[in-house]
Each structure stands twice: as structure tokens, then as C-alpha cells.
Design a protein around this motif. Structure first.
Motif, PDB file in Angstrom:
ATOM      1  N   THR A 283       0.689  -1.116  -0.122  1.00 23.61           N
ATOM      2  CA  THR A 283      -0.055   0.110  -0.172  1.00 23.61           C
ATOM      3  C   THR A 283       0.883   1.266   0.064  1.00 23.61           C
ATOM      4  O   THR A 283       1.825   1.348   0.708  1.00 23.61           O
ATOM      5  N   TYR A 301      -3.558   5.739  -1.578  1.00 27.99           N
ATOM      6  CA  TYR A 301      -4.255   6.799  -0.813  1.00 27.99           C
ATOM      7  C   TYR A 301      -3.344   8.321  -0.953  1.00 27.99           C
ATOM      8  O   TYR A 301      -2.135   8.084  -1.011  1.00 27.99           O
ATOM      9  N   GLY A 302      -3.937   9.120  -1.233  1.00 21.40           N
ATOM     10  CA  GLY A 302      -3.055  10.529  -1.544  1.00 21.40           C
ATOM     11  C   GLY A 302      -3.699  11.713  -0.504  1.00 21.40           C
ATOM     12  O   GLY A 302      -5.031  11.970  -0.581  1.00 21.40           O
ATOM     13  N   ILE A 303      -2.841  12.349  -0.122  1.00 16.75           N
ATOM     14  CA  ILE A 303      -3.482  13.738   0.741  1.00 16.75           C
ATOM     15  C   ILE A 303      -2.785  14.675  -0.195  1.00 16.75           C
ATOM     16  O   ILE A 303      -1.325  14.786  -0.093  1.00 16.75           O
ATOM     17  N   ALA A 317      -3.241  11.682  14.891  1.00 16.15           N
ATOM     18  CA  ALA A 317      -4.451  10.745  14.748  1.00 16.15           C
ATOM     19  C   ALA A 317      -4.086   9.335  14.734  1.00 16.15           C
ATOM     20  O   ALA A 317      -4.903   8.501  15.248  1.00 16.15           O
ATOM     21  N   TYR A 321      -5.617   6.763  17.419  1.00 15.02           N
ATOM     22  CA  TYR A 321      -6.109   5.588  17.226  1.00 15.02           C
ATOM     23  C   TYR A 321      -5.572   4.349  17.845  1.00 15.02           C
ATOM     24  O   TYR A 321      -6.019   3.308  18.588  1.00 15.02           O
TER      25      TYR A 321
ATOM     26  N   VAL B 226      -7.931  11.613  -0.102  1.00 22.26           N
ATOM     27  CA  VAL B 226      -8.469  12.064   1.453  1.00 22.26           C
ATOM     28  C   VAL B 226      -8.121  13.598   1.546  1.00 22.26           C
ATOM     29  O   VAL B 226      -7.095  13.947   1.390  1.00 22.26           O
ATOM     30  N   VAL B 231      -7.363  13.808   8.294  1.00 23.00           N
ATOM     31  CA  VAL B 231      -6.240  12.728   8.358  1.00 23.00           C
ATOM     32  C   VAL B 231      -6.850  11.661   8.996  1.00 23.00           C
ATOM     33  O   VAL B 231      -6.637  10.210   8.932  1.00 23.00           O
ATOM     34  N   GLU B 232      -7.845  11.809   9.996  1.00 18.71           N
ATOM     35  CA  GLU B 232      -8.683  10.565  10.707  1.00 18.71           C
ATOM     36  C   GLU B 232      -9.208   9.477   9.583  1.00 18.71           C
ATOM     37  O   GLU B 232      -9.024   8.484   9.847  1.00 18.71           O
ATOM     38  N   LEU B 234      -7.968   8.731   6.745  1.00 21.58           N
ATOM     39  CA  LEU B 234      -6.973   7.979   6.197  1.00 21.58           C
ATOM     40  C   LEU B 234      -6.619   6.942   7.204  1.00 21.58           C
ATOM     41  O   LEU B 234      -6.355   5.880   6.772  1.00 21.58           O
ATOM     42  N   VAL B 235      -6.544   7.213   8.441  1.00 23.85           N
ATOM     43  CA  VAL B 235      -6.005   6.294   9.508  1.00 23.85           C
ATOM     44  C   VAL B 235      -7.196   5.080   9.441  1.00 23.85           C
ATOM     45  O   VAL B 235      -6.752   3.979   9.445  1.00 23.85           O
ATOM     46  N   LEU B 237      -9.223   4.325   6.846  1.00 20.39           N
ATOM     47  CA  LEU B 237      -8.770   3.558   5.680  1.00 20.39           C
ATOM     48  C   LEU B 237      -7.574   2.539   5.740  1.00 20.39           C
ATOM     49  O   LEU B 237      -7.948   1.209   5.327  1.00 20.39           O
ATOM     50  N   LEU B 238      -6.482   2.959   6.332  1.00 16.27           N
ATOM     51  CA  LEU B 238      -5.392   2.206   6.412  1.00 16.27           C
ATOM     52  C   LEU B 238      -5.647   1.015   7.326  1.00 16.27           C
ATOM     53  O   LEU B 238      -4.932  -0.204   7.249  1.00 16.27           O
ATOM     54  N   HIS B 239      -6.427   1.449   8.341  1.00 13.08           N
ATOM     55  CA  HIS B 239      -6.782   0.242   9.439  1.00 13.08           C
ATOM     56  C   HIS B 239      -7.822  -0.799   8.751  1.00 13.08           C
ATOM     57  O   HIS B 239      -7.725  -2.046   8.719  1.00 13.08           O
ATOM     58  N   LYS B 241      -9.527  -0.974   5.739  1.00 15.81           N
ATOM     59  CA  LYS B 241      -9.727  -1.147   4.254  1.00 15.81           C
ATOM     60  C   LYS B 241      -8.307  -1.975   3.805  1.00 15.81           C
ATOM     61  O   LYS B 241      -8.388  -3.039   3.240  1.00 15.81           O
ATOM     62  N   ALA B 242      -7.284  -1.075   3.878  1.00 17.20           N
ATOM     63  CA  ALA B 242      -5.909  -1.623   3.507  1.00 17.20           C
ATOM     64  C   ALA B 242      -5.572  -2.691   4.483  1.00 17.20           C
ATOM     65  O   ALA B 242      -4.644  -3.461   4.215  1.00 17.20           O
ATOM     66  N   VAL B 244      -3.060  -2.292   7.159  1.00 11.95           N
ATOM     67  CA  VAL B 244      -1.719  -2.024   7.327  1.00 11.95           C
ATOM     68  C   VAL B 244      -1.334  -1.581   8.329  1.00 11.95           C
ATOM     69  O   VAL B 244      -0.164  -1.633   8.594  1.00 11.95           O
ATOM     70  N   ILE B 245      -2.399  -1.061   9.274  1.00 13.70           N
ATOM     71  CA  ILE B 245      -1.851  -0.651  10.418  1.00 13.70           C
ATOM     72  C   ILE B 245      -2.929  -1.249  11.472  1.00 13.70           C
ATOM     73  O   ILE B 245      -3.905  -1.605  11.341  1.00 13.70           O
TER      74      ILE B 245
END
Ligand code: FAD
Lengths: 324, 245
Positions: A283, A301-303, A317, A321, B226, B231-232, B234-235, B237-239, B241-242, B244-245
């Protein structure tokens, strides 16, 4: 044919990439209906050797002698070749680590084996000629390589195979081959570890930054983000050329090729040479203030935003989490 | 000091890598070739060591006649003489045998290669040659210092470096840090034309492996953007969907 796997130790213990390569070798041994033997060289605790059984090594040859405490590729290659001979192994598997790269060709030459380095998945063993998919052209392609020799050596790229705990038992035996004196010409004077954190080639998450960061003084936020993620840090070539970061962090076609689960690129434009070394990442997240940056074309993913604003908030963030 | 530098001819780093004939053949159409960037570091190091009459540099390349531009460039940069083994470089095992066969009775004190070639990324040649000649090898050298008949070499390891003391002769694959790249100057370019370039025929080497086919990586799906203010998300999605975290 039986399978021999070399388990490289770091300061006497095994890193995750070792369990990857044992899991990988075990999966190959299973499809060949044969057993897996591991060889460990240097001082490794008995408990760590026994734990290799967990990943499928039914036998461990332990080579522990004063002369072989430190890695010397010539001598280690002789030992591994002798072990392969002793147990009748036709396939030798090791990790494509920095030491593995120095070792694999020597082992292959000693036993006249075809060598496939940089393997990225399980080989096809349906014929006598094992066929291996290996990374080539710095991540721009894969070369499907057929090993036509009787003996074979495969070096597995880090982060290319998952851990498989099979939960078996293992017997640890002492193995004490003769070492030709000529093999011990190179002497290690010192080992300097600049990081005790996760290292770049085998990191599961990599946080990488480029010239968009403006200067070395701004890497604090990159390190903080890496810390909360348990990630290794990396950089683009101009950044290490300018001395902002060490060369060992430079990824890309002329740097280290990485294949983490998550690669976060911050202030990196995405030049073809950079992409070559990182495109095997599972990813990719890109943070760049320029919506036209080429990196977005290969990102998941992009910002679009200013790194100095986005990165600290992203770190916060993730902390939040992780705290939950 | 007699130094041998091994150079390979590789596609320019901006090359788009494609294949023809059902993925069995590398498509050379439109490809520009350059000296492998790591081999330039090896050559630059050799020039530094040989400077001021301290040594001579031979470059060796395994390639067909079309690699001579790269060889001339190496001569223009500062090598004294060159050898081309007239064969397509089938694989690292083949190339290493040619280098070892050439070097074995020439009394080289030091053999340098790049740490890997940027096309097949094997990182194999240095260790193969070392094994074939029975001399020490360092596959990824970050620093090389020679004093009398031994060298201090820093080798790259994950997360650090190892400092080795190695007697000459040995072979090293050079990485960044070993030397600043040098470029040919006008005098070098002029003199390169008259420097000796010997062409020799290859020795036979058993085939142990062959590339049957190439594949290119799966294209990625389109990027999900995003908003910088979220940014939340993105966190999440990474958790979720992807994963990876
Ligand atoms: C032979 C050769 C080999 C090479 N090998 C490699 C290699 O292995 N690895 C490698 O990386 N490069 C390599 N390069 C260099 C490569 O071509 C690029 O020059 C390099 O990757 C660019 O680095 P960069 O993205 O950090 O810098 P730039 O291209 O300058 O990009 C900086 C990016 O940061 C963005 N930015 C600026 N400010 C901000 C901000 N405040 N917030 C967010 N984003 C911002 C900009 O929009 C831009 O996209 C090689 C080149 C050659 C010729």
C-alpha cells in the motif's frame, strides 16, 4: 532431495526475516515431500534454535565455534556447503539480506548450483527444474528464472513471504566442519549499529521523505510519525546526496529496493528512479502539496497538502487510534 | 597497485521496461544504455587510488561490440586500458567466470565492481568472482581505505555497518559513499581514443539457470484522495480497508 535453510542471526538472535525464510523453505519442502533442516552459525541461544521448529525446521545444525562467531562470507559459505553435502540437500534457501547477498553466490559456486536471488513468492516445483519469480529491473519487472542445475540456491527477498507457524518439534545437533584457513582472511574489527529500531530493508512500514522537507532540521516530524507506526525511515536520493540523511536510507533504483506493507511518501515527487525501488510496496500513501505530482499516479491513498501541516496531525491521529 | 574494474552496460534509469515475444524478450527499442551507476563509483574509486602514478586501472566488460561506447567512456574517465570479452552477458555466473578467467594470472591487487547492476539487481558478481579466485569478497562496500597490503572496508548491514580488515587481493562491490562519481574531461576524452582496448573470446561456462519469461507488476487501482483536513479518515482506511496498521 531435502531442503537446507540458513538462519542468519543478528547479535545472537533471529529477526522476523529469518522466520519468513524458514516458513518459505518449509512450504517448499512440503511440496517436495521432504523435510527441512536449518543451519545456524555463531552464538545463538538454545531456546531460539528450538523455536525454529515452530516454523517447520525438523532438525537444526548448530555451528558454534570461536572462529565463526562473526560472519565471514567465505567461511560461512564453506560451512553451509559442507552441511548441504552431509545431509544430501539439493536445495539451499537463505534470505536476500546484505549478508545473504555476499553468501549466496559463494555457496552456489561451491556446490555448482543455479542461483535465484530476490525471490518474491513460492517457486514452481512441478518439474525437476524449479522455477522462481524474482525481482528485476529494480522493481520495474520480474524475471521468471528456471534453475536447471541438479543443486539449487534460492535467496528470498525480505517481506515477501508470511510467517507460518506449523508448531513442530526440532532436534538441535552440533555440526563442526573443518574450516580452510584461507577462508578466514577477512577479519571483522567492529560492528556499528546506527539504529536499534526496525531496519529499512525488512520494515513492514516505511515513512519516507524527500526534498519537499526543505532541510535536515525538519526530519523530527518524520521520525515521530515513524515511531508511532513502528516504521523505518527512508528518503529520496537528493536528500541523502545533500547529506540530510545517511545513504543507507536512500531508496529507489540506485538505492535500497523496499517492499513494505505500507510506504508513506512525504514531499517526494515520484521520479521514475524513485518509484522503481518502492513500487513493490503493498500500500502506498502519498502526501504532497502538488496535486500534479507523478507519485499520485501510483498511490493507493493521497493527501494533497503541506507536509508541515498534515504530518503532525496524522501522527496525532495515529496516536489517538493506537491509544484506543 | 594493479586494479581491475568490472563495468556493465545497463538501460538508462529513465527507461520504461517492456518485453516482447510474449514476455520472453527484453524490448531494447528506444533504450539508451549507460555505465551501471554503481560501476561508475567503482571506477571513480579506482581512479582516486591510482592517482599520481600510484597504480594502473584495467576495465573489463562482458558484452558485444555495442558496449564499446561505455568502455570508451570508462577510458575517458581515467582507466588506462580495457578488455572486452566478446559475448552477451548471459547471467552473473557466466560474467563472473569470464572475469575470473581473465584476472587469475594477472596479479591484480584489487578488483572492484558495482554493488549490483540496476537491470538484474543480482549483487552476485563480486561474491562469485571471489569464490572462483579464492579471495575475500565484500558485496556491499560503503568505504574502502587501502594501506600497504591490506584494506579497511566498511560493509553495509541492516541498520548499520561492519568494519572489516582484509588483506589484498580482494574484490568489492561498491555502493554510494565509496567515491564521488567522476566525469570525463576533454583531455580524457581525447586520450581515450588511443588507449588499448583488447577484445578476447569468452570461455565456456555451464548453464545452471535461465530466464524463461518476464512479468511486469500489476497496475495499481486509482488513487483514493483524502482531504488534508481529514487525516482521521486516512487512518481509518489504512486500518479497515488496506489493513496495514
Ligand atoms: C541515474 C539516476 C539515478 C537515480 N536514482 C534515484 C533513486 O534511487 N532514488 C531516488 O529517490 N531518486 C533517484 N534519482 C533522482 C530522481 O530522478 C529524482 O530527482 C528524485 O527522486 C527527486 O527527489 P524528491 O522527490 O525528494 O525531490 P523533488 O523532485 O524536488 O520533489 C520534491 C517534492 O516535494 C513536494 N513538496 C515541496 N514542498 C512540500 C511541502 N511543504 N509539503 C508537501 N510536499 C512538498 C513537491 O511538490 C515535489 O513533488 C536518480 C536520478 C538519476 C539521474
Amino acid at each position: 532431495m531435502s531442503v537446507l535453510v540458513y538462519t542468519e542471526n543478528t547479535n545472537g538472535s533471529f529477526k522476523k526475516s529469518v522466520y519468513e525464510v524458514v516458513s518459505y523453505a518449509k512450504a517448499i519442502a512440503d511440496s517436495l515431500n521432504t523435510s527441512l533442516t536449518a543451519i545456524s552459525i555463531g552464538d545463538v541461544e538454545q531456546s531460539a534454535l528450538t523455536a525454529l521448529g515452530n516454523y517447520g525446521a525438523s532438525r537444526v545444525l548448530n555451528v558454534s565455534s570461536d572462529q565463526l562467531k562473526q560472519f565471514v562470507n567465505q567461511a560461512y559459505a564453506s560451512v553451509i556447503a559442507a552441511a548441504a553435502d552431509q545431509i544430501g540437500a539439493d536445495l539451499i534457501v537463505l534470505s536476500n539480506s546484505f549478508s545473504g547477498k555476499g553468501l549466496a553466490p559463494r555457496v552456489a559456486a561451491k556446490v555448482e548450483a543455479g542461483l535465484a536471488d530476490g525471490a518474491v513468492e513460492l517457486p514452481d516445483v512441478s518439474s525437476d527444474n524449479i522455477t522462481v519469480k524474482k525481482a528485476a529491473f529494480s522493481g520495474k519487472a520480474f524475471a521468471i528464472t528456471e534453475l536447471t542445475s541438479a543443486k539449487k540456491v534460492i535467496a528470498l527477498n525480505p517481506n515477501s513471504f508470511e510467517l507460518r507457524e506449523t508448531g513442530g518439534n526440532t532436534t538441535v545437533e552440533t555440526f563442526q566442519p573443518d574450516i580452510p584457513g584461507n577462508d578466514l582472511a577477512a577479519i571483522i574489527q567492529d560492528i556499528v549499529r546506527t539504529t536499534d529500531k526496525v531496519t529499512l530493508p525488512d520494515a513492514e512500514i516505511v515513512v519516507s521523505a524527500g526534498r519537499g522537507l526543505k532541510g535536515p532540521e525538519n526530519w523530527g516530524m518524520i521520525e515521530e510519525l515513524a515511531d508511532v507506526l513502528g516504521a523505518a525511515t527512508a528518503c529520496s536520493k537528493p536528500v541523502s546526496d545533500a547529506g540530510w540523511r545517511p545513504h543507507s536510507e536512500h531508496v529507489g533504483q540506485t538505492g535500497i529496493a523496499v517492499s513494505p506493507n505500507l510506504y508513506i511518501a512525504i514531499g517526494i515527487s515520484g521520479a521514475i528512479q524513485h518509484l522503481a525501488g518502492v513500487s513493490a510496496s503493498k500500500t502506498i500513501v502519498v502526501i504532497n502539496k502538488d496535486p500534479e505530482a507523478p507519485f499520485f499516479k501510483v498511490a493507493d491513498y493521497g493527501i494533497v497538502g503541506d507536509a508541515f501541516d498534515v504530518v503532525p496531525r496524522l501522527t496525532a491521529a495515529i496516536k489517538a487510534y493506537k491509544g484506543n | 597497485m594493479k586494479i581491475l574494474v568490472c563495468i556493465s552496460n545497463v538501460p538508462d534509469t529513465t527507461s520504461k521496461i517492456t518485453f516482447t515475444d510474449d514476455g520472453t524478450t527484453f524490448n531494447t527499442a528506444g533504450i539508451q544504455y549507460i555505465i551501471n551507476p554503481y560501476d561508475e563509483i567503482a571506477l571513480s574509486k579506482a581512479i582516486g587510488l591510482a592517482e599520481g602514478g600510484q597504480g594502473t586501472i584495467t576495465v573489463i566488460n562482458i558484452g558485444e561490440a555495442n558496449t564499446e561506447a561505455a568502455i570508451r567512456k570508462a577510458l575517458a574517465t581515467g582507466a588506462d586500458e580495457a578488455v572486452r570479452v566478446n559475448a552477451a552477458p548471459r547471467d552473473a555466473w557466466f560474467v563472473a567466470h569470464q572475469i575470473a578467467a581473465y584476472a587469475k594470472d594477472k596479479g591484480f591487487d584489487l578488483i572492484l565492481t558495482g554493488r549490483e547492476s540496476i537491470d538484474y539487481n543480482g549483487s552476485q558478481v563480486a561474491a562469485f568472482v571471489g569464490e572462483l579466485l579464492g579471495i575475500p569478497s565484500v558485496s556491499t562496500a560503503k568505504k574502502i581505505e587501502i594501506a600497504d597490503h591490506s584494506a579497511t572496508v566498511e560493509r553495509e548491514i541492516e541498520g548499520g555497518k561492519e568494519v572489516l580488515s582484509i588483506p589484498l587481493p580482494f574484490i568489492a562491490g561498491t555502493a554510494e559513499g565509496v567515491a564521488e562519481p567522476r566525469i570525463p574531461n576533454m583531455r580524457g576524452i581525447m586520450s581515450a581514443r588511443t588507449k588499448p582496448l583488447e577484445v578476447i573470446e569468452p570461455i565456456e561456462v555451464p548453464v545452471l539457470s535461465k530466464i524463461t519469461r518476464y512479468e511486469t507488476p500489476e497496475p495499481r487501482g486509482t488513487v483514493t484522495f483524502v482531504d488534508a483536513g481529514e487525516v482521521e479518515k486516512l487512518v481509518d482506511l489504512l486500518h479497515n480497508k488496506a489493513r496495514v496498521i
